[in-house]
Design a protein around this motif. Structure first.
Motif, PDB file in Angstrom:
ATOM      1  N   LYS A 171       0.811  -1.154   0.021  1.00 37.68           N
ATOM      2  CA  LYS A 171       0.036   0.017  -0.060  1.00 37.68           C
ATOM      3  C   LYS A 171       0.893   1.310  -0.054  1.00 37.68           C
ATOM      4  O   LYS A 171       0.584   2.346  -0.837  1.00 37.68           O
ATOM      5  CB  LYS A 171      -0.936   0.008   1.123  1.00 37.68           C
ATOM      6  CG  LYS A 171      -1.925   1.117   1.240  1.00 37.68           C
ATOM      7  CD  LYS A 171      -2.573   1.249   2.643  1.00 37.68           C
ATOM      8  CE  LYS A 171      -3.287   2.353   2.991  1.00 37.68           C
ATOM      9  NZ  LYS A 171      -4.264   2.224   4.205  1.00 37.68           N
ATOM     10  N   PHE A 172       2.033   1.021   0.820  1.00 38.44           N
ATOM     11  CA  PHE A 172       2.748   2.381   1.020  1.00 38.44           C
ATOM     12  C   PHE A 172       3.504   2.848  -0.445  1.00 38.44           C
ATOM     13  O   PHE A 172       3.630   3.718  -0.932  1.00 38.44           O
ATOM     14  CB  PHE A 172       3.904   2.262   2.120  1.00 38.44           C
ATOM     15  CG  PHE A 172       4.474   3.402   2.229  1.00 38.44           C
ATOM     16  CD1 PHE A 172       4.092   4.530   3.268  1.00 38.44           C
ATOM     17  CD2 PHE A 172       5.875   3.450   1.513  1.00 38.44           C
ATOM     18  CE1 PHE A 172       5.202   5.378   3.252  1.00 38.44           C
ATOM     19  CE2 PHE A 172       6.518   4.674   1.916  1.00 38.44           C
ATOM     20  CZ  PHE A 172       6.260   5.500   2.618  1.00 38.44           C
ATOM     21  N   ASN A 173       3.904   1.501  -0.925  1.00 42.85           N
ATOM     22  CA  ASN A 173       4.692   1.529  -2.004  1.00 42.85           C
ATOM     23  C   ASN A 173       3.826   2.294  -3.427  1.00 42.85           C
ATOM     24  O   ASN A 173       4.286   2.906  -4.185  1.00 42.85           O
ATOM     25  CB  ASN A 173       5.239   0.144  -2.531  1.00 42.85           C
ATOM     26  CG  ASN A 173       6.459  -0.175  -1.774  1.00 42.85           C
ATOM     27  OD1 ASN A 173       6.581   0.522  -0.857  1.00 42.85           O
ATOM     28  ND2 ASN A 173       6.815  -1.311  -1.855  1.00 42.85           N
ATOM     29  N   ARG A 174       2.567   1.878  -3.289  1.00 42.92           N
ATOM     30  CA  ARG A 174       1.688   2.200  -4.360  1.00 42.92           C
ATOM     31  C   ARG A 174       1.652   3.880  -4.343  1.00 42.92           C
ATOM     32  O   ARG A 174       1.302   4.408  -5.150  1.00 42.92           O
ATOM     33  CB  ARG A 174       0.480   1.318  -4.555  1.00 42.92           C
ATOM     34  CG  ARG A 174       0.342   0.214  -5.155  1.00 42.92           C
ATOM     35  CD  ARG A 174      -1.123  -0.611  -5.112  1.00 42.92           C
ATOM     36  NE  ARG A 174      -1.568  -0.577  -3.795  1.00 42.92           N
ATOM     37  CZ  ARG A 174      -1.655  -1.468  -3.166  1.00 42.92           C
ATOM     38  NH1 ARG A 174      -1.115  -2.782  -3.238  1.00 42.92           N
ATOM     39  NH2 ARG A 174      -2.831  -1.344  -1.972  1.00 42.92           N
ATOM     40  N   THR A 175       1.435   4.172  -3.172  1.00 46.30           N
ATOM     41  CA  THR A 175       1.056   5.675  -2.828  1.00 46.30           C
ATOM     42  C   THR A 175       2.499   6.486  -2.811  1.00 46.30           C
ATOM     43  O   THR A 175       2.229   7.732  -3.318  1.00 46.30           O
ATOM     44  CB  THR A 175       0.345   5.753  -1.427  1.00 46.30           C
ATOM     45  OG1 THR A 175      -0.709   4.892  -1.334  1.00 46.30           O
ATOM     46  CG2 THR A 175      -0.079   7.192  -1.349  1.00 46.30           C
ATOM     47  N   TYR A 176       3.375   6.236  -2.183  1.00 41.45           N
ATOM     48  CA  TYR A 176       4.510   7.013  -2.221  1.00 41.45           C
ATOM     49  C   TYR A 176       5.765   6.356  -2.870  1.00 41.45           C
ATOM     50  O   TYR A 176       6.847   7.375  -3.069  1.00 41.45           O
ATOM     51  CB  TYR A 176       4.922   7.022  -0.493  1.00 41.45           C
ATOM     52  CG  TYR A 176       3.569   7.928   0.229  1.00 41.45           C
ATOM     53  CD1 TYR A 176       3.495   9.079  -0.041  1.00 41.45           C
ATOM     54  CD2 TYR A 176       2.967   6.762   0.901  1.00 41.45           C
ATOM     55  CE1 TYR A 176       2.150   9.657   0.671  1.00 41.45           C
ATOM     56  CE2 TYR A 176       1.838   7.444   1.635  1.00 41.45           C
ATOM     57  CZ  TYR A 176       1.444   8.542   1.362  1.00 41.45           C
ATOM     58  OH  TYR A 176       0.614   9.258   2.097  1.00 41.45           O
ATOM     59  N   GLY A 177       6.109   5.273  -3.189  1.00 42.07           N
ATOM     60  CA  GLY A 177       7.021   4.724  -3.751  1.00 42.07           C
ATOM     61  C   GLY A 177       7.869   3.756  -2.615  1.00 42.07           C
ATOM     62  O   GLY A 177       7.755   3.783  -1.665  1.00 42.07           O
ATOM     63  N   PRO A 178       8.807   2.920  -3.523  1.00 41.61           N
ATOM     64  CA  PRO A 178       9.086   1.956  -2.622  1.00 41.61           C
ATOM     65  C   PRO A 178      10.169   2.380  -1.604  1.00 41.61           C
ATOM     66  O   PRO A 178      10.917   3.604  -1.548  1.00 41.61           O
ATOM     67  CB  PRO A 178       9.938   0.913  -3.453  1.00 41.61           C
ATOM     68  CG  PRO A 178      10.337   1.814  -4.699  1.00 41.61           C
ATOM     69  CD  PRO A 178       9.051   2.764  -4.871  1.00 41.61           C
ATOM     70  N   VAL A 179      10.422   1.807  -0.481  1.00 43.50           N
ATOM     71  CA  VAL A 179      11.453   1.855   0.730  1.00 43.50           C
ATOM     72  C   VAL A 179      12.468   0.765   0.719  1.00 43.50           C
ATOM     73  O   VAL A 179      11.837  -0.381   0.860  1.00 43.50           O
ATOM     74  CB  VAL A 179      10.842   2.356   2.067  1.00 43.50           C
ATOM     75  CG1 VAL A 179      11.938   2.350   3.026  1.00 43.50           C
ATOM     76  CG2 VAL A 179      10.007   3.493   2.047  1.00 43.50           C
ATOM     77  N   ALA A 180      13.585   0.920   0.913  1.00 50.91           N
ATOM     78  CA  ALA A 180      14.549  -0.226   0.918  1.00 50.91           C
ATOM     79  C   ALA A 180      14.741  -0.657   2.531  1.00 50.91           C
ATOM     80  O   ALA A 180      14.086   0.166   3.385  1.00 50.91           O
ATOM     81  CB  ALA A 180      15.943   0.237   0.564  1.00 50.91           C
ATOM     82  N   GLY A 181      14.896  -1.811   2.560  1.00 49.71           N
ATOM     83  CA  GLY A 181      15.092  -2.647   4.230  1.00 49.71           C
ATOM     84  C   GLY A 181      15.420  -3.809   4.177  1.00 49.71           C
ATOM     85  O   GLY A 181      15.656  -4.572   3.287  1.00 49.71           O
ATOM     86  N   VAL A 182      15.183  -4.060   5.587  1.00 48.49           N
ATOM     87  CA  VAL A 182      15.570  -5.651   5.867  1.00 48.49           C
ATOM     88  C   VAL A 182      14.771  -6.253   6.817  1.00 48.49           C
ATOM     89  O   VAL A 182      14.135  -5.504   7.871  1.00 48.49           O
ATOM     90  CB  VAL A 182      16.840  -5.564   6.496  1.00 48.49           C
ATOM     91  CG1 VAL A 182      17.319  -4.821   7.874  1.00 48.49           C
ATOM     92  CG2 VAL A 182      17.540  -6.985   7.024  1.00 48.49           C
ATOM     93  N   MET A 183      14.277  -7.492   6.433  1.00 47.13           N
ATOM     94  CA  MET A 183      13.193  -8.358   7.669  1.00 47.13           C
ATOM     95  C   MET A 183      14.300  -8.854   8.759  1.00 47.13           C
ATOM     96  O   MET A 183      15.155  -9.764   8.200  1.00 47.13           O
ATOM     97  CB  MET A 183      12.706  -9.355   6.874  1.00 47.13           C
ATOM     98  CG  MET A 183      11.778  -8.638   5.586  1.00 47.13           C
ATOM     99  SD  MET A 183      10.499  -7.450   6.140  1.00 47.13           S
ATOM    100  CE  MET A 183       9.442  -8.290   7.421  1.00 47.13           C
ATOM    101  N   HIS A 184      14.566  -8.098   9.653  1.00 47.02           N
ATOM    102  CA  HIS A 184      15.473  -8.364  10.650  1.00 47.02           C
ATOM    103  C   HIS A 184      15.005  -9.668  11.467  1.00 47.02           C
ATOM    104  O   HIS A 184      13.825 -10.105  11.733  1.00 47.02           O
ATOM    105  CB  HIS A 184      15.701  -7.439  11.683  1.00 47.02           C
ATOM    106  CG  HIS A 184      15.342  -7.510  13.025  1.00 47.02           C
ATOM    107  ND1 HIS A 184      16.349  -8.356  14.092  1.00 47.02           N
ATOM    108  CD2 HIS A 184      14.502  -7.044  13.537  1.00 47.02           C
ATOM    109  CE1 HIS A 184      15.783  -8.265  15.065  1.00 47.02           C
ATOM    110  NE2 HIS A 184      14.635  -7.468  15.074  1.00 47.02           N
TER     111      HIS A 184
END
Length: 260
Positions: free
Chosen positions: A143-156
């Protein structure tokens, strides 16, 4: 050989008596850099002092989902200001969703979205904590990606199924494994660890928690023990330890923009 422990909590009281010895051991284990996670902004100054003390230590700032009830409108500005105040801040986190013991789902969704927006504004990756919430988290990130664009990160400290792992890989996330992967009955985690592409793989201790085999009976985990997790992962994935160490080190430096 070089290793990077991508998730530590060295500000806990358990490390206070012998932290210099702990540092000596992680250096002997060839851990060359560490990322210190933050569970609430009130920790920032203590973590910053540790990063000043140990040149190889970098850190994040954020609010853990189990503390979402603390969130106020001022937190956005507070986290933004803190993140911009020190060049050793390399991530926003740890953030995410945790429905294991908490029922405040809407509040957690709100706090997650607010911190994802901070990360996107600052072009920083996020450190994601996820417990009993993989489907909901994937939906919120989509949902966030569709609205604002992707964010990089890690599933810790990842413990999800291979199917769930695929959801977050598709979203562009890195997957980090802790000592849990070495546990005798951690079949699901081991299956997931075997499937992650080599360019998305990270290792961590999440110390002082979750000491890996063969240190499982010790009360306190510490960064030097990330080597045991790396050794197990190399065996699981049927690659030399040096290869896995090089891959995970390159990945950590790429994600967190670490020097080296």
């Amino acid at each position: 050989m070089q290793l990077i422990d991508t998730h530590v909590h060295l500000n806990f009281d358990t490390f206070e008596p012998d932290l210099d010895d702990v540092a000596r051991r992680w250096r002997e284990a060839e851990v060359v850099q560490l990322v210190h996670s933050c569970v609430e902004p009130g920790e920032f100054l203590a973590i910053q002092a540790l990063a000043d003390r140990f040149p190889e230590l970098f850190f994040s700032v954020g609010l853990h989902p189990l503390d979402a009830q603390q969130w106020t409108g001022d937190y956005t500005n507070q986290i933004l200001t803190l993140a911009q105040s020190d060049p050793k801040v390399v991530a926003i986190g740890e953030i995410g969703l945790d429905f294991y013991r908490a029922e405040n789902r809407d509040q957690q969704f709100e706090v997650l979205a607010a911190q994802l927006a901070i990360a996107r504004q600052l072009n920083l990756p996020v450190i994601i904590h996820c417990r009993d919430a993989a489907l909901e988290l994937a939906e919120q990130l989509q949902k966030f990606n569709r609205t604002y664009g992707p964010v990089a990160g890690v599933m810790h400290c990842w413990s999800g199924t291979p199917e769930e792992t695929g959801w977050f890989l598709a979203l562009g996330f890195y997957i980090s494994f802790s000592g849990i992967v070495t546990f005798k009955n951690a079949n699901q985690v081991q299956a997931s660890a075997a499937t992650v592409p080599s360019d998305r793989l990270l290792v961590e201790t999440d110390c002082p928690f979750l000491a890996p085999v063969p240190k499982r009976k010790q009360r306190r985990n510490e960064p030097a023990y990330v080597r045991h997790t790396a050794e197990y992962m190399a065996q699981l994935r049927q690659v030399p330890l040096e290869t896995l160490a090089e891959q995970t080190t390159q990945n950590a430096r790429r994600l967190f923009q670490l020097p080296g």
